[in-house]
Design a protein around this motif. Structure first.
Motif, PDB file in Angstrom:
ATOM      1  N   VAL A 110       0.855  -1.179   0.000  1.00 32.81           N
ATOM      2  CA  VAL A 110       0.000   0.000   0.000  1.00 32.81           C
ATOM      3  C   VAL A 110       0.886   1.222   0.000  1.00 32.81           C
ATOM      4  O   VAL A 110       1.689   1.409   0.916  1.00 32.81           O
ATOM      5  N   ILE A 113     -11.377   6.766  -2.675  1.00 35.09           N
ATOM      6  CA  ILE A 113     -10.183   7.480  -2.232  1.00 35.09           C
ATOM      7  C   ILE A 113     -10.374   8.983  -2.413  1.00 35.09           C
ATOM      8  O   ILE A 113      -9.999   9.787  -1.560  1.00 35.09           O
ATOM      9  N   LEU A 131      -6.514   3.652   1.078  1.00 33.98           N
ATOM     10  CA  LEU A 131      -6.514   2.636   0.024  1.00 33.98           C
ATOM     11  C   LEU A 131      -7.105   1.323   0.503  1.00 33.98           C
ATOM     12  O   LEU A 131      -7.958   0.728  -0.170  1.00 33.98           O
ATOM     13  N   SER A 133      -1.253  -3.260  -4.282  1.00 33.62           N
ATOM     14  CA  SER A 133      -1.943  -2.146  -4.938  1.00 33.62           C
ATOM     15  C   SER A 133      -1.252  -0.838  -4.614  1.00 33.62           C
ATOM     16  O   SER A 133      -0.465  -0.747  -3.669  1.00 33.62           O
ATOM     17  N   THR A 134      -1.561   0.170  -5.395  1.00 39.66           N
ATOM     18  CA  THR A 134      -1.018   1.507  -5.179  1.00 39.66           C
ATOM     19  C   THR A 134      -1.977   2.525  -5.786  1.00 39.66           C
ATOM     20  O   THR A 134      -2.855   2.167  -6.569  1.00 39.66           O
ATOM     21  N   PHE A 135      -1.829   3.778  -5.396  1.00 32.17           N
ATOM     22  CA  PHE A 135      -2.603   4.826  -6.054  1.00 32.17           C
ATOM     23  C   PHE A 135      -1.767   6.087  -6.179  1.00 32.17           C
ATOM     24  O   PHE A 135      -0.801   6.297  -5.446  1.00 32.17           O
ATOM     25  N   VAL A 187      -5.604   4.244  -9.657  1.00 32.14           N
ATOM     26  CA  VAL A 187      -5.350   3.077  -8.818  1.00 32.14           C
ATOM     27  C   VAL A 187      -4.859   1.939  -9.700  1.00 32.14           C
ATOM     28  O   VAL A 187      -5.435   1.668 -10.760  1.00 32.14           O
TER      29      VAL A 187
END
Length: 273
Positions: free
Chosen positions: A5, A55, A61, A75-77, A121
């Motif tokens: 994250v 978000i 997240l 996952s990442t954003f 995302v």
């Protein structure tokens, strides 16, 4: 299971109209975006669009993923602020986010836009092993274990010699699978069963006559390669795997989407009487 994250940066820019920021992400992935190897396109999915919208409304997240019903292995954003053209989107992503958007594991993505702010995302979807593939996966685990046993290695502070390969044992598979199912169903991770049973007791219940029993557990890996690599990287698990006294092995895994780790593995070693 490891969950990645990463919070996003707020950047600013300005100009004309933003037409297709998600296409910019894929263009950069296909071009390499600073990586040695280009990454494949990510597929935009509705649930990750919902994650991005959550978000944008202020969710973290992890909370957004849970709220949208999307399970991610990682996952990442990224939040891009004040963007008004695809050129500015590309400049921000290329300048600050290449490492993230170039991760090959990220195969799906989503996006939300509010005014001049964009949230992107990316995620590696949770892809557990299938029950129908259990025999093939079990054979692969045994193959990898025996390849590891065939070479001298260091397990923590212990320098261990190469040892003889293990043979598959169906009763040890039964003990392993039964306990993996219990761990998954109850969302537990412990060598002592809910009924107080030990690995030796669980093996004995199958009718296997043993003189020595050992057990490795894992929670989270989704492939044979990943679970064996994890055991080899852990000194205690590695020593079990390299123990020359064991001659047979069983393996079992169980999947429970609602559990914390998703996939639970049990590896049982034994030497018969």
């Amino acid at each position: 299971m490891q969950r990645l994250v990463i919070a996003g940066l707020l950047l600013t820019a300005g100009c004309a109209a933003v037409a297709a920021p998600f296409d910019v992400v894929n263009s950069l992935r296909l071009a390499g975006c600073g990586a040695e190897v280009a990454a494949a396109r990510v597929t935009r999915v509705a649930r990750l669009d919902e994650v991005a919208r959550r978000i944008a409304r202020g969710d973290g997240l992890a909370t957004a993923l849970e709220g949208a019903g999307y399970r991610a292995a990682s996952s990442t954003f990224m939040r891009l602020g004040g963007v008004r053209s695809d050129a500015s989107v590309e400049a921000m992503l290329r300048g600050h986010h290449c490492e993230r958007i170039s991760q090959p594991a990220y195969r799906e993505g989503g996006m939300a836009q509010r005014g001049d702010d964009i949230w992107i995302v990316l995620a590696a979807p949770f892809a557990p092993p299938a029950r129908k593939d259990a025999a093939r996966i079990g054979a692969r685990v045994l193959e990898l274990v025996n390849a590891a046993r065939g070479e001298a290695r260091r397990c923590g502070d212990s320098a261990l010699p190469a040892v003889a390969p293990l043979a598959a044992a169906s009763l040890l598979d039964v003990a392993s699978l039964t306990y993996a199912q219990e761990l998954a169903r109850l969302d537990r991770f412990d060598h002592v069963g809910l009924d107080g049973s030990t690995a030796a007791m669980r093996v004995g219940r199958t009718g296997y006559a043993w003189r020595l029993v050992g057990e490795n557990l894992a929670a989270g890996p989704t492939t044979a390669e990943e679970v064996v690599a994890g055991w080899l990287a852990s000194p205690g698990h590695c020593r079990n795997l390299m123990d020359e006294r064991f001659t047979q092995m069983g393996i079992g895994f169980a999947v429970e989407q609602a559990s914390e780790s998703g996939v639970y593995w049990v590896q049982t070693f034994a030497a018969p009487r």
